[in-house]
Design a protein around this motif. Sequence first.
Motif, short mmCIF file in Angstrom:
data_model
loop_
_atom_site.label_atom_id
_atom_site.label_comp_id
_atom_site.label_asym_id
_atom_site.label_seq_id
_atom_site.Cartn_x
_atom_site.Cartn_y
_atom_site.Cartn_z
N GLU A 181 14.68 13.03 0.59
CA GLU A 181 14.69 11.63 0.16
C GLU A 181 13.42 10.88 0.55
O GLU A 181 13.08 9.85 -0.05
CB GLU A 181 15.93 10.89 0.71
CG GLU A 181 16.05 10.90 2.22
CD GLU A 181 16.85 12.07 2.77
OE1 GLU A 181 17.38 11.94 3.90
OE2 GLU A 181 16.95 13.10 2.06
N GLN A 182 12.70 11.38 1.56
CA GLN A 182 11.47 10.72 1.97
C GLN A 182 10.37 10.84 0.92
O GLN A 182 9.43 10.05 0.92
CB GLN A 182 11.00 11.28 3.31
CG GLN A 182 11.92 10.95 4.47
CD GLN A 182 11.49 11.63 5.76
OE1 GLN A 182 11.11 12.80 5.77
NE2 GLN A 182 11.56 10.90 6.87
N LEU A 183 10.47 11.82 0.04
CA LEU A 183 9.48 11.96 -1.03
C LEU A 183 9.49 10.77 -1.97
O LEU A 183 8.49 10.49 -2.64
CB LEU A 183 9.72 13.25 -1.81
CG LEU A 183 9.36 14.56 -1.09
CD1 LEU A 183 9.85 15.75 -1.88
CD2 LEU A 183 7.84 14.65 -0.88
N ASP A 184 10.59 10.05 -2.03
CA ASP A 184 10.67 8.88 -2.91
C ASP A 184 9.80 7.73 -2.43
O ASP A 184 9.54 6.79 -3.18
CB ASP A 184 12.12 8.39 -3.00
CG ASP A 184 13.03 9.41 -3.68
OD1 ASP A 184 12.53 10.20 -4.49
OD2 ASP A 184 14.24 9.41 -3.39
N THR A 185 9.34 7.80 -1.17
CA THR A 185 8.58 6.69 -0.59
C THR A 185 7.08 6.89 -0.67
O THR A 185 6.32 6.01 -0.25
CB THR A 185 8.97 6.50 0.89
OG1 THR A 185 8.52 7.64 1.65
CG2 THR A 185 10.49 6.37 1.05
N VAL A 186 6.62 8.04 -1.22
CA VAL A 186 5.18 8.32 -1.22
C VAL A 186 4.67 8.54 -2.63
O VAL A 186 5.42 8.94 -3.53
CB VAL A 186 4.84 9.54 -0.33
CG1 VAL A 186 5.20 9.26 1.12
CG2 VAL A 186 5.55 10.80 -0.82
N ALA A 187 3.37 8.29 -2.83
CA ALA A 187 2.73 8.44 -4.14
C ALA A 187 2.10 9.80 -4.32
O ALA A 187 1.80 10.22 -5.44
CB ALA A 187 1.68 7.35 -4.33
N MET A 231 0.84 -1.19 0.00
CA MET A 231 0.00 0.00 0.00
C MET A 231 0.88 1.24 0.00
O MET A 231 1.73 1.43 0.87
CB MET A 231 -0.91 0.01 1.23
CG MET A 231 -1.82 1.24 1.29
SD MET A 231 -2.90 1.22 2.74
CE MET A 231 -1.70 1.33 4.06
N ALA A 232 0.73 2.10 -1.00
CA ALA A 232 1.50 3.32 -1.08
C ALA A 232 1.08 4.29 0.02
O ALA A 232 -0.07 4.32 0.43
CB ALA A 232 1.32 3.97 -2.45
N LEU A 233 2.04 5.07 0.47
CA LEU A 233 1.78 6.04 1.52
C LEU A 233 1.38 7.38 0.92
O LEU A 233 1.76 7.73 -0.19
CB LEU A 233 3.03 6.23 2.38
CG LEU A 233 3.58 5.02 3.12
CD1 LEU A 233 4.87 5.40 3.82
CD2 LEU A 233 2.57 4.49 4.13
N VAL A 234 0.62 8.15 1.71
CA VAL A 234 0.36 9.55 1.38
C VAL A 234 1.29 10.38 2.25
O VAL A 234 1.24 10.30 3.47
CB VAL A 234 -1.11 9.92 1.65
CG1 VAL A 234 -1.33 11.41 1.39
CG2 VAL A 234 -2.04 9.09 0.80
N GLY A 235 2.13 11.16 1.62
CA GLY A 235 3.04 11.99 2.38
C GLY A 235 2.36 13.27 2.85
O GLY A 235 1.49 13.81 2.17
N GLY A 287 -0.76 8.06 6.59
CA GLY A 287 -0.03 9.26 6.20
C GLY A 287 1.37 9.23 6.77
O GLY A 287 1.57 8.89 7.94
N ALA A 288 2.35 9.58 5.96
CA ALA A 288 3.75 9.56 6.38
C ALA A 288 4.27 10.99 6.51
O ALA A 288 4.11 11.81 5.60
CB ALA A 288 4.60 8.79 5.37
N GLU A 289 4.89 11.30 7.64
CA GLU A 289 5.49 12.61 7.83
C GLU A 289 6.71 12.74 6.93
O GLU A 289 7.59 11.89 6.91
CB GLU A 289 5.90 12.81 9.29
CG GLU A 289 4.73 12.87 10.26
CD GLU A 289 5.17 13.21 11.67
OE1 GLU A 289 6.36 13.56 11.86
OE2 GLU A 289 4.33 13.12 12.59
N ILE A 290 6.75 13.84 6.17
CA ILE A 290 7.87 14.09 5.26
C ILE A 290 8.65 15.30 5.79
O ILE A 290 8.12 16.41 5.88
CB ILE A 290 7.36 14.39 3.83
CG1 ILE A 290 6.52 13.23 3.31
CG2 ILE A 290 8.53 14.68 2.90
CD1 ILE A 290 7.27 11.92 3.18
#
Length: 251
Positions: free
Chosen positions: A34-40, A1-5, A27-30
């Motif tokens: 580099e953390q932007l690479d982990t969210v859709a 499941m992709a994360l929402v940043g 939801g993922a805290e950004i």
Amino acid sequence: MALVGVLALQGSYNEHIAVLRRLGVKGAEIKKPEQLDTVASLIIPGGESTTMAKLAEYHNMFPALREFVKMGKPVWGTCAGLIFLANRATGQKIGGQELVGGLDCMVHRNFFGSQIQSFETELSVPELASKEGGPELCRGVFIRAPAILEVGPEVEVLADYPVPANTWKNSNPGVEGLEDNSGSEKKVIVAVRQGNLLATAFHPELTADTRWHSYFLRMTTETEGASSSIVAVGADLNSNQQTKIDLPVFL
């Protein structure tokens, strides 16, 4: 499941994450590029736009944020986040602030005035209702809010708000376009969409209405091509919860 940043440098990011959780999405805290690479997809929350810009510059976020937008990934800016996404901004503090850009509009940074002039109102949102169901009105929470004064031809207006012409002139002297207004009131734009970009001048995360978040999640699934890439099992994006919840008001 992709994360929402959710950009978590400053502002109401916790409130956005709480709404996503209610919809069954993580939801993922950004805080780092580099953390932007982990969210859709990404939500840029409301807050103090100058402070957020300084923190983003300190953490070297701007190049990564601009690339994220250019890649066509969905980005939603609320209040200060709207200012970030605008191609042009007025009413900034001395020295201005850096912008991410991508949204073809002119935004007035503090159009509605100071903190004590914050307000709530009902907004007509027929497009939101047609896509997410529920009433054609939504509650708009405006906290030291910006307003969009001009949009380009590819920008879809989702909501506007009437403002008396005299109030415009008295509160915002010198703002381009106001002097020629011949009527007793004029509408400012407070919600727009342009392709992969969504922007609201108000704070949907501070209400019980989850439809704006559902609308944004659908933008993400359209980009990804499959709803399973972002929505957890059992989440219902058609639900329009009207239950009163106790969310902290972000100031």
